[in-house]
Enzyme design. Structure first.
Site, PDB file in Angstrom:
ATOM      1  N   ASP A   8       0.865  -1.188   0.000  1.00  0.00           N
ATOM      2  CA  ASP A   8       0.000   0.000   0.000  1.00  0.00           C
ATOM      3  C   ASP A   8       0.903   1.240   0.000  1.00  0.00           C
ATOM      4  OD1 ASP A   8      -2.883   0.934   2.032  1.00  0.00           O
ATOM      5  OD2 ASP A   8      -1.694   2.115   0.650  1.00  0.00           O
ATOM      6  N   ASP A 102      -3.770   2.277  -5.321  1.00  0.00           N
ATOM      7  CA  ASP A 102      -2.429   2.262  -4.709  1.00  0.00           C
ATOM      8  C   ASP A 102      -2.147   1.029  -3.867  1.00  0.00           C
ATOM      9  OD1 ASP A 102      -3.854   2.810  -2.329  1.00  0.00           O
ATOM     10  OD2 ASP A 102      -2.168   3.994  -1.569  1.00  0.00           O
ATOM     11  N   GLU A 103      -3.005   0.016  -3.944  1.00  0.00           N
ATOM     12  CA  GLU A 103      -2.700  -1.171  -3.147  1.00  0.00           C
ATOM     13  C   GLU A 103      -3.033  -2.455  -3.880  1.00  0.00           C
ATOM     14  OE1 GLU A 103      -5.308  -1.741   0.355  1.00  0.00           O
ATOM     15  OE2 GLU A 103      -6.184   0.173  -0.179  1.00  0.00           O
TER      16      GLU A 103
END
Ligand code: TTP
Ligand code: MG
Length: 361
Positions: A8, A102-103
């Protein structure tokens, strides 16, 4: 035993802004669009020290931190970085499941050089730092739930590992807010029931958890025991984004249900934004106190995006289809169908005709 990594990015949008504009480095920065809702997408770690967080109104954020620097979002830049981190992940495994921009989860159980998951996580973090000049946090464990939980333990720039032998003890002392899937509303209800730690959660039976928290409850029964068999699913294409809530007390009457729809529609909007998902069909799910359930949809030609539209459609479906003689246990709203098809447009028009009165629904 599987080897799962969850990665993340740290303060993602804000970090990209600080990277690309050196004048912003070291400053409290919030990325916020100029939508009518005007909420913070994310805040730099400097701004978080003042309590500035995602989903806070810009007005409130400014009150908390008067020298906060507001930056408009640049989604293209974030998408580019997202593609770049995925290219780094692919050096280690094709089993990558993105959770948001974003993860992602990575399954590195089989990797050609037989590296440990921790070694791979270190290398990925280093590549992100050296090649993209950004930091990420990683969690390593034997299932998705624990890997996801671990990645949050030492943010920013963290790397945490939860070994099988430590999992149950770790989960017992974990505050319930830190369990993935426990949002603020569920946490509040848990506190009302005297549950603040994993150990207290573990003391409840599967039936009790189901009664109080529905599906989330059943899920928590397993994960608090360190059990989560969900595979890492690569290239999962999102078909829908939804939200639902089981109420602490059944709702009686249209007015109470309409009021409950508002926060649901708001949260759904936030989820749609995060998933960058748009869809033309809105489905309302109503589960009654006797556990019977109906779902009703309407499709429009343009995708649902705005809170006001979502709320208005959900409310219209509710008014059309809610029988006045039953209490409501759960409400859910889902957006699906990225493109409207002729078929679901026709279906929807039929559904919107007032064919049934509330009494015989
Ligand atoms: P997150 O990973 O939840 O947050 P973050 O990366 O900013 O910070 P952290 O270090 O705690 O991971 O979300 C990733 C991005 O998604 C975030 O940078 C901006 C966007 N986002 C929103 O637009 N709205 C939201 O409510 C949230 C939570 C995130
Ligand atoms: Mg992040």
């Amino acid at each position: 035993m599987r080897k799962i990594i969850h990665i993340d990015m740290d303060a993602f949008y804000a970090s990209v802004e600080q990277r690309d504009n050196p004048a912003l480095r070291g400053l409290p920065v919030a990325v916020a669009g100029n939508s009518p809702r005007n909420v913070v997408s994310t805040a730099s770690y400097e701004a978080r020290r003042y309590g500035v967080r995602s989903a806070l109104s810009v007005a409130k954020a400014k009150r908390l931190c008067p020298r906060l620097v507001l930056v408009p979002p640049r989604f293209e830049a974030y998408k580019k970085v997202s593609a770049q981190i995925h290219a780094i992940f692919r050096r280690y495994t094709p089993l990558i499941e993105p959770l948001s921009i974003d993860e992602a989860f990575l399954d590195v159980t089989d990797n050609p050089e037989g590296k440990t998951a921790t070694q791979i996580a270190k290398e990925i973090k280093l590549a992100i730092k050296k090649e993209l000049n950004l930091t990420a946090s990683a969690g390593v464990s034997y299932n998705k739930f624990l890997a996801k939980t671990a990645s949050d333990l030492q943010k920013p720039d963290g790397l945490s590992r939860i070994l099988p032998k430590d999992a149950e003890r770790f989960l017992e002392q974990l505050p319930i807010e830190a369990f993935y899937g426990v949002g603020p509303a569920t946490a509040k209800r848990m506190h009302e029931l005297g549950i603040t730690l994993g150990s207290e959660l573990k003391a409840l039976s599967r039936e009790d958890l189901e009664t109080h928290f529905g599906k989330t409850g059943e899920w928590l029964y397993d994960v608090v025991r360190g059990k989560d068999e969900r595979p890492v699913m690569p290239n999962r294409e999102r078909k829908s984004v939804g939200i639902e809530d089981t109420f602490p007390q059944d709702l009686v009457g249209t007015r109470a249900c309409e009021e409950a729809l508002e926060p649901l529609a708001r949260d759904l909007c936030r989820r749609l934004e995060r998933a960058e998902f748009v869809g033309c069909t809105l489905t309302l799910k109503i589960r009654f106190s006797d556990f019977s359930q109906i779902t009703r949809s309407r499709t429009q030609a343009a995708p649902y995006g705005e809170y006001a539209q979502i709320e208005a459609s959900a409310r219209a479906l509710l008014r059309q289809h809610l029988p006045y003689n039953k209490a409501v246990r759960l409400l859910g709203i889902t957006i699906s169908h990225a493109q409207p098809t002729a078929r679901n447009l026709t279906q929807s028009r039929q559904l919107e005709l007032p064919l049934e009165s509330p009494t015989n629904a």
